[in-house]
Motif scaffolding. Structure first.
Motif, PDB file in Angstrom:
ATOM      1  N   THR A  57      -8.481  -9.331   8.858  1.00 14.88           N
ATOM      2  CA  THR A  57      -8.706  -7.895   8.987  1.00 14.88           C
ATOM      3  C   THR A  57      -7.360  -7.183   9.061  1.00 14.88           C
ATOM      4  OG1 THR A  57     -10.782  -8.280  10.163  1.00 14.88           O
ATOM      5  CG2 THR A  57      -9.755  -6.099  10.399  1.00 14.88           C
ATOM      6  N   GLN A  58      -7.190  -6.171   8.206  1.00 14.97           N
ATOM      7  CA  GLN A  58      -5.901  -5.491   8.130  1.00 14.97           C
ATOM      8  C   GLN A  58      -6.077  -3.973   8.197  1.00 14.97           C
ATOM      9  OE1 GLN A  58      -2.770  -6.905   7.974  1.00 14.97           O
ATOM     10  NE2 GLN A  58      -3.817  -8.867   8.290  1.00 14.97           N
ATOM     11  N   ILE A  59      -5.191  -3.334   8.964  1.00 15.07           N
ATOM     12  CA  ILE A  59      -5.036  -1.872   8.916  1.00 15.07           C
ATOM     13  C   ILE A  59      -3.806  -1.604   8.056  1.00 15.07           C
ATOM     14  CG2 ILE A  59      -4.667   0.225  10.251  1.00 15.07           C
ATOM     15  CD1 ILE A  59      -5.988  -1.114  12.613  1.00 15.07           C
ATOM     16  N   PHE A  60      -4.032  -1.080   6.850  1.00 15.57           N
ATOM     17  CA  PHE A  60      -2.937  -0.881   5.911  1.00 15.57           C
ATOM     18  C   PHE A  60      -2.135   0.384   6.205  1.00 15.57           C
ATOM     19  CE2 PHE A  60      -6.151  -3.179   3.235  1.00 15.57           C
ATOM     20  CZ  PHE A  60      -5.449  -4.362   3.125  1.00 15.57           C
ATOM     21  N   ASP A  61      -2.828   1.384   6.727  1.00 14.91           N
ATOM     22  CA  ASP A  61      -2.155   2.670   6.893  1.00 14.91           C
ATOM     23  C   ASP A  61      -2.876   3.482   7.962  1.00 14.91           C
ATOM     24  OD1 ASP A  61      -0.252   4.610   6.372  1.00 14.91           O
ATOM     25  OD2 ASP A  61      -1.421   5.560   4.781  1.00 14.91           O
ATOM     26  N   SER A  62      -2.162   4.445   8.548  1.00 12.36           N
ATOM     27  CA  SER A  62      -2.735   5.292   9.585  1.00 12.36           C
ATOM     28  C   SER A  62      -1.951   6.594   9.662  1.00 12.36           C
ATOM     29  CB  SER A  62      -2.692   4.573  10.938  1.00 12.36           C
ATOM     30  OG  SER A  62      -3.071   5.442  11.988  1.00 12.36           O
ATOM     31  N   ASN A  63      -2.621   7.650  10.057  1.00 10.87           N
ATOM     32  CA  ASN A  63      -1.926   8.926  10.277  1.00 10.87           C
ATOM     33  C   ASN A  63      -1.756   9.216  11.765  1.00 10.87           C
ATOM     34  OD1 ASN A  63      -4.541   9.597  10.997  1.00 10.87           O
ATOM     35  ND2 ASN A  63      -4.506  11.590   9.964  1.00 10.87           N
TER      36      ASN A  63
ATOM     37  N   THR B 175       0.843  -1.190   0.000  1.00 16.40           N
ATOM     38  CA  THR B 175       0.000   0.000   0.000  1.00 16.40           C
ATOM     39  C   THR B 175       0.876   1.236   0.000  1.00 16.40           C
ATOM     40  OG1 THR B 175      -1.675  -1.159   1.307  1.00 16.40           O
ATOM     41  CG2 THR B 175      -1.825   1.250   1.205  1.00 16.40           C
ATOM     42  N   ASP B 176       0.736   2.090  -1.000  1.00 19.10           N
ATOM     43  CA  ASP B 176       1.471   3.348  -1.029  1.00 19.10           C
ATOM     44  C   ASP B 176       0.975   4.224   0.122  1.00 19.10           C
ATOM     45  OD1 ASP B 176       2.022   6.228  -1.737  1.00 19.10           O
ATOM     46  OD2 ASP B 176       3.003   5.273  -3.442  1.00 19.10           O
ATOM     47  N   VAL B 177       1.878   4.634   1.000  1.00 20.51           N
ATOM     48  CA  VAL B 177       1.439   5.331   2.208  1.00 20.51           C
ATOM     49  C   VAL B 177       0.952   6.745   1.931  1.00 20.51           C
ATOM     50  CG1 VAL B 177       3.023   3.972   3.629  1.00 20.51           C
ATOM     51  CG2 VAL B 177       3.740   6.208   2.803  1.00 20.51           C
TER      52      VAL B 177
ATOM     53  N   MET C 235       7.031   4.896  -0.981  1.00 16.54           N
ATOM     54  CA  MET C 235       7.022   4.254   0.324  1.00 16.54           C
ATOM     55  C   MET C 235       5.750   3.440   0.473  1.00 16.54           C
ATOM     56  SD  MET C 235       7.449   5.845   4.153  1.00 16.54           S
ATOM     57  CE  MET C 235       9.193   6.123   3.942  1.00 16.54           C
ATOM     58  N   PHE C 236       5.901   2.198   0.975  1.00 17.28           N
ATOM     59  CA  PHE C 236       4.782   1.270   1.046  1.00 17.28           C
ATOM     60  C   PHE C 236       4.684   0.635   2.435  1.00 17.28           C
ATOM     61  CE2 PHE C 236       6.685   1.078  -3.191  1.00 17.28           C
ATOM     62  CZ  PHE C 236       5.607   1.395  -4.008  1.00 17.28           C
ATOM     63  N   SER C 237       3.456   0.354   2.822  1.00 11.91           N
ATOM     64  CA  SER C 237       3.205  -0.583   3.907  1.00 11.91           C
ATOM     65  C   SER C 237       3.050  -1.963   3.296  1.00 11.91           C
ATOM     66  CB  SER C 237       1.931  -0.211   4.669  1.00 11.91           C
ATOM     67  OG  SER C 237       2.088   0.997   5.363  1.00 11.91           O
ATOM     68  N   LEU C 238       3.552  -2.991   3.994  1.00 10.38           N
ATOM     69  CA  LEU C 238       3.483  -4.362   3.490  1.00 10.38           C
ATOM     70  C   LEU C 238       2.701  -5.201   4.500  1.00 10.38           C
ATOM     71  CD1 LEU C 238       6.476  -6.356   1.996  1.00 10.38           C
ATOM     72  CD2 LEU C 238       4.735  -7.448   3.386  1.00 10.38           C
TER      73      LEU C 238
ATOM     74  N   GLU D  77      -2.667   3.732  -3.092  1.00  8.42           N
ATOM     75  CA  GLU D  77      -2.673   2.739  -4.170  1.00  8.42           C
ATOM     76  C   GLU D  77      -2.187   1.397  -3.640  1.00  8.42           C
ATOM     77  OE1 GLU D  77      -0.388   1.873  -8.430  1.00  8.42           O
ATOM     78  OE2 GLU D  77       0.351   3.412  -7.054  1.00  8.42           O
ATOM     79  N   GLN D  78      -2.882   0.314  -4.046  1.00  9.00           N
ATOM     80  CA  GLN D  78      -2.535  -1.010  -3.546  1.00  9.00           C
ATOM     81  C   GLN D  78      -2.256  -1.980  -4.692  1.00  9.00           C
ATOM     82  OE1 GLN D  78      -5.915  -1.862  -0.854  1.00  9.00           O
ATOM     83  NE2 GLN D  78      -4.466  -1.583   0.837  1.00  9.00           N
ATOM     84  N   LYS D  79      -1.329  -2.914  -4.432  1.00  4.07           N
ATOM     85  CA  LYS D  79      -1.016  -3.967  -5.389  1.00  4.07           C
ATOM     86  C   LYS D  79      -0.784  -5.273  -4.639  1.00  4.07           C
ATOM     87  CE  LYS D  79       1.069  -1.323  -9.185  1.00  4.07           C
ATOM     88  NZ  LYS D  79       2.255  -1.192 -10.072  1.00  4.07           N
ATOM     89  N   GLU D  80      -1.193  -6.382  -5.285  1.00  2.00           N
ATOM     90  CA  GLU D  80      -0.867  -7.689  -4.729  1.00  2.00           C
ATOM     91  C   GLU D  80       0.631  -7.923  -4.847  1.00  2.00           C
ATOM     92  OE1 GLU D  80      -3.150 -10.625  -6.712  1.00  2.00           O
ATOM     93  OE2 GLU D  80      -5.045 -10.073  -5.741  1.00  2.00           O
TER      94      GLU D  80
END
Length: 729
Positions: A661-667, A627-629, A652-655, A633-636
């Protein structure tokens, strides 16, 4: 192994050593008498193919003797490979020659200080010819005190490292002798041509000698040495929390520089107190002296009213610092140890100066100011007075010490009195400053910038290793990126916080370059400073980026490289960096949160294709999501994935794992507190934005249901204070 001494009067002298071996303790004691002048005792402890040495050199005569250096020659070093492939690695290589490794026999004094075969680009080299030396590790850049000697055709290598910096420092001479390597380990003195050793004085020197089978991996070449080093280091201020989980707003960068004033800084203090809960300190940088054309820090205290510009600070610095505290922030100050030629202290006390013009004599248009000589008693008395002024009268709780190291770190003879080395005076000065600061205050190094020397962490809390980004100089960003590679590879951020300079508006950078700097400082967990006229010049869009960047300060955390061979000539610094935690949490391996944060960088002027796989991130085969932080944008990410980066750009990406259940990103910072339920501790008020793969049915804060919105995975709600956040799905 052949020990020797060098005196000013007799030059190099050698002696016959009596050797006693203790098999029970695995200790060898070597003793020699040098012509009735010095006794020399080496205690060599052997363990697991490693040697540690404590050397005691005592003046046994009735006269003061000028000792130039002590040394040990190691002969017959052979890696069983082509000797033409022998090389060395030292942290100062990247600082001086813009490359990591150099072959044995490399001409360190080549014209311009560089050799086109080994310099990856002059735009990354900031070599100063007076700082070049035939001796490795002799520079004034405070490098990590260890050397690797190896061969490009094997992963087996020899390591030598320092275990004490009380009097001596170590540098090296390396050459070939009949196809085998000879290393001269030199214990020298900073700041003096020779040390005047009085009768009965004993000088101590401690070092490490060992091997590694990881000579191909820059992250692990010094593992065995640093394990031993950690056992002998004194208690370190750099391991404290002053700069580890909070940020300093500083007034120099983003084109403010000396155009500073009480009015401006207080506006920033008010602004950051509202928008950045992780900012704790407000640092007044250069510009408070009444002459705003020159940098003057330590010399201001010599003048009436402290030399303060009353137009900028009408009521003085104590009144100013008290006003900063009214915003719940802590005041800090910049001071340098060079006094400009036009200053009052320089004019009235020229005898307090050391001769520093040698370093700048080849540069036209540079007027060298006065560098104070700490070997003079009157100078030490003045320095104590000046820091009393800054720390007590003005009540600053943090200090950035700039232009400080010239007299303490140079190998050029500068001190008028030679009874102590510059390292001894370095310890005196830093102790005097440190004891004037509160235990939760910070102490930051400035020029000459540090290349990861952990011994400085006894006094300093963070070390600047890179160039000032100021208004946004891309060349400075590039140099910082290169030099940082050798610093972050050491994995000693838990001992001494690395500081990559500030992020802010950076108006001199393009958008790609600005995000490059931000992503680099974030992935390296070296975000000590924030800067700029944020209250007036920062757009709402960029403010949002900065607030997210500052959501989880965890300075000093380890960062890793992928697909990087530091031994290749002309190779750029690593393009792939990753950490084992989310960008927004200090916990690793937490269910429902990212397993890694990954950053990609293109330092070049051409498009760059970067391909990588989960294995490059030390992950097992499986289904993951990137996930682009910044864009969402997300990609498999199952097998190899490829991105094309334009020049001077980054991603920069989160992996995350793809299941559950997933939290991909947070501020906002999220620290999981419940192993079974999705609940987290938060530690400040914020308007939260979390990217989830499942819409929550309810969101709770401190057990109470709160309102939220959910659209395309983006979940928004308000966190009113520190507390516990939880979700029900």
């Amino acid at each position: 192994m052949s020990p020797y001494l060098v005196t000013e009067h007799k030059g190099r002298i050698e002696a016959e050593y009596k050797k006693i071996w203790s098999s029970q303790a695995n200790v060898s004691h070597w003793h020699a008498d040098y012509l009735g002048q010095f006794s020399d005792d080496l205690y060599l402890t052997y363990e697991d193919d490693e040697i540690t040495c404590r050397r005691l050199i005592k003046n046994i005569s009735s006269e003061t003797i000028a000792l130039k250096e002590a040394g040990i020659e190691l002969d017959g070093i052979d890696f069983g490979k082509n000797p033409d492939k022998d090389f060395y690695y030292h942290a100062e290589n990247s600082r001086i020659y813009a490359t990591m490794t150099l072959p044995v026999g490399f001409d360190r004094l080549a014209p311009g200080g560089k050799d086109p075969k080994y310099d990856i680009g002059s735009y990354l080299s900031y070599v100063e010819i007076p700082c070049c030396s035939k001796r490795i590790g002799d520079s004034p850049f405070q490098p990590f005190p260890a050397i690797l000697l190896g061969n490009y055709e094997t992963n087996h290598a020899l390591i030598h490292g320092t275990l004490e910096q009380l009097v001596f420092y170590h540098c090296y001479e390396i050459d070939h002798d009949r196809g085998k390597l000879r290393m001269n380990i030199i214990s020298g003195f900073k700041g003096v041509e020779a040390l005047d050793v009085i009768p009965n004085r004993t000088l101590t020197d401690r070092w490490y000698l060992g091997t590694t089978d990881n000579a191909d991996d820059i992250e692990h070449i010094f593992d065995r040495y640093t394990k031993v080093l950690r056992t002998v280091l004194p208690p370190l201020n750099g391991a404290g929390n002053a700069n580890r989980h909070s940020v300093v707003w500083e007034s120099w960068n983003d084109c403010i520089e000396r155009s500073v004033s009480e009015e401006l800084v207080l506006k920033e203090a008010e602004f950051v107190s509202r928008h950045f809960p992780n900012v704790r300190f407000i640092q007044l940088d250069d510009g408070y002296w009444h002459n705003d054309k020159f940098a003057n820090g330590i010399g201001t205290a010599y003048e009436k009213d402290g030399g303060i510009d009353k137009k900028k600070f009408p009521s003085g610095l104590r009144s100013y610092s008290d006003k900063v505290r009214q915003f719940g922030l802590t005041p800090a100050v910049w001071t340098g140890l060079i006094c400009p030629a036009c200053s009052q202290i320089t004019k009235e006390h020229p005898e307090w100066a050391v001769d520093y013009a040698w370093r700048y004599k080849e540069y036209e248009g540079i007027e060298c100011g006065m560098v104070l000589d700490p070997s003079i008693p009157e100078v030490r008395e003045y320095l104590q007075y000046a820091f009393d002024k800054f720390c007590y009268d003005y009540n600053f709780n943090g200090i950035k010490l700039d232009f400080w190291s010239y007299v303490f770190e140079t190998s050029f003879p500068m001190l008028k009195n030679r009874e102590h080395s510059s390292y001894e005076w370095r310890r005196w000065l830093l102790t005097e400053i440190r004891k004037r600061l509160p235990t939760d205050g910070y102490f930051q190094t400035g020029c000459d910038i540090v290349q990861g020397n952990p011994f400085l962490g006894e006094f300093f809390t963070n070390y600047r290793y890179g160039m000032d980004i100021t208004g946004g100089e891309w060349d400075h960003v590039k140099a910082t990126f290169l030099w940082g590679t050798s610093c972050f590879a050491l994995h000693i951020g838990d001992l001494f916080v690395p500081n990559s300079d500030s992020i802010g508006i950076m108006p001199g950078l393009s958008e790609n370059e600005r995000m490059f700097a931000i992503n680099y400082i974030l992935i390296t967990h070296s975000l000590v400073e924030l800067s700029g006229k944020l209250h007036s010049d920062c757009s709402a869009e960029h403010l949002k980026i900065l607030k997210k960047a500052l959501c989880n300060i965890n300075n000093g955390q380890d960062v890793h490289f992928a697909q990087y061979d530091y031994r290749k000539h002309n190779v750029l610094p690593p393009a792939i960096w990753f950490t084992d935690t989310p960008l927004f949490s200090r916990k690793s391996g937490t269910e429902s949160l990212p397993l890694k944060t990954v950053a990609l960088f293109n330092l070049s002027d051409e498009n760059l294709n970067i391909a990588f796989s989960p294995a490059d991130m030390k992950l097992k085969e499986g289904n993951y999501i990137l996930t682009d932080v910044w864009s969402g944008e997300q990609k498999e990410f199952k097998n190899q994935i490829e991105y094309i980066l334009p020049p001077h750009s980054s991603r920069m990406f989160s992996l995350n794992v793809a299941d559950g259940t997933q939290i991909f990103d947070s501020n906002i910072r999220l620290e999981k507190v419940d192993a079974e339920n999705i609940s987290f501790a938060t530690d400040y008020k914020a308007d939260a934005e979390l990217l989830l793969n499942t819409k929550p049915e309810r969101v709770f804060f401190n057990g109470e249901i709160i309102d939220f919105t959910y659209e395309d995975g983006l979940t928004k709600f308000h966190v009113p204070e520190q507390g516990i956040l939880s979700f029900e799905f």
